[in-house]
Design a protein around this motif. Sequence first.
Motif: not given
Length: 569
Positions: A76-89
Amino acid sequence: MSTLASKLKELEELTSNAKKIQDDMLEEILKANANTEYLRRFLHGSSDKKLFQKNVPVSSYEDVKPYIERVANGEPSYIISGEPITNFLLSTGTSGGKPKIYPTNNKYFEDFAFFLALSSAIISKYVDGVQEGKMIMFLNTIMLSTTPSGLDLAPATTSYAMSDYFKKQPSKCYTSPDEVILCVDSKQSMYCHLLCGLVQREEVVSMASSFASTLVQAISFLETHWKELCANIRSGHVSEWITDLSCRESVSAILGGPNLDLANLIERECIQKSWEGIITRLWPNIKYIRSISTGQMSQHIPTLEFYSNNLHLFSPYYAASETFFGVNVNPLCKPQDISYTFVPNMSYFEFLLVDEGINEEIVDLVDVKIGCYYEPLVTNHFGLYRYKMGDILQVTGFYNSAPQFKFVRRKNAVISVQVETTTEEDLLKALNHAAHVLESSGLMLMGFTCYSDISTNPGHYVLYWELKAKKTNGIVKLDNKVMVECCCVVEDSFNVIYKTLRSKSGQIGPLEIRVVQQGTFDSLMEYFISKGASASQYKAPVCINSPAVLAILEDKVLARFFSDKSPPV
């Protein structure tokens, strides 16, 4: 109020309230992210600024990499971010070695669009008529890949070009249709960009790319392909090797049909012995060039000035895969005087003072001091907290309450064989001095990189140079006296520690310049593209240690020259 005027007003508001906006930005990020797995052990759910600064450590990529990879692998994204991760740069990996991946979502592309609009508003304030014409934008994409969890993974320019924010831009602002920008074959894309730009030459008011190196590459490509481009314009048909169908169809529509007069005009300009001012000769209404020309890109300034008849170079902003930092609010300044005004609503910024006598002093954005050198720390919405960027910046002033920074160098881009450290800034300064020597022989430096050769005793610096004659199809004649002088001038530009080790103790051997074949740095770029880099974001590495890259360079060496005297201390 027009869109341009509203953007300039917004800039004034943002820079006038930098402290409050920064405090609000940190509070917003911490409220959303304090309970992530990464931050919870430091903050225990708190969003207090003082607790953040006391408990959260400064981080590097190696610190956050395990967390990023877990999200990329499907956790899940909440490992590092409280907002959804949708892409990786995907970073190119040419500045610091291996490519890195950074989590993000649509807010990044929103910021990207904001910075483009803001830089457009700034240049429009100083240069009349730029909104009425078109821009030749040398932008292309690479094939999207995905993480194990199925999220898109691509360089920032590719991700942005495929986003809804790019599609919302005025469709007629570029000479090239979207199909050319979205073409994943960099050679086909480059050819079609030039063909579209030449056909619409009267409408062109600016030329742009992410980095200055891409523009130099575009002119070299034009020099190789102008006859074929003229043949396409003369016949009204696109070359058969342009096999991307959507690209081919859209370019054919712009080509329209045979145009003998235009083909003859372009031929008359390109057939001349010198290509000095070729940009302004082919595009008579062009007003400026927009491209990053600071840092290692500054090496290309003399070449672009030669090709453009000293047309103004506008370096619009300072940005990275991690975040957007600042804009150039003085677009008519000389390239060597460029500073970037930090925009406080992008991320939360702190600054680590670069001073050996002070132990890890960290200050807020508005508390930096003019003249001091800092490394920026970034806290963003997507999982980076007090993240060390690895860039060294110098404070040059303030715009309202927002500081302005000059990009000095990459922190890790150094060459050394003993205890001395020669920085990217040192190398670029030395190259600038050597360029004056080359000019006397009618030569231009088209690309360079270097490495520490410690296989010799003593070890010594090796610089790989790709040279080009200023006259069209001119043969590069290597005068031994001139090249040896270049070696000496470069050494003479280095710091006193280098000179002492070189001159008095003999612990550093004579500096060597290895001249490589024309096209070598294109081969280098092709190698990095084959490893996943984007042509639009590619930067040739300043220093190298990769055996594979060294092998490419060594295979192309034409001649070797050494300094014949020790530099004075």
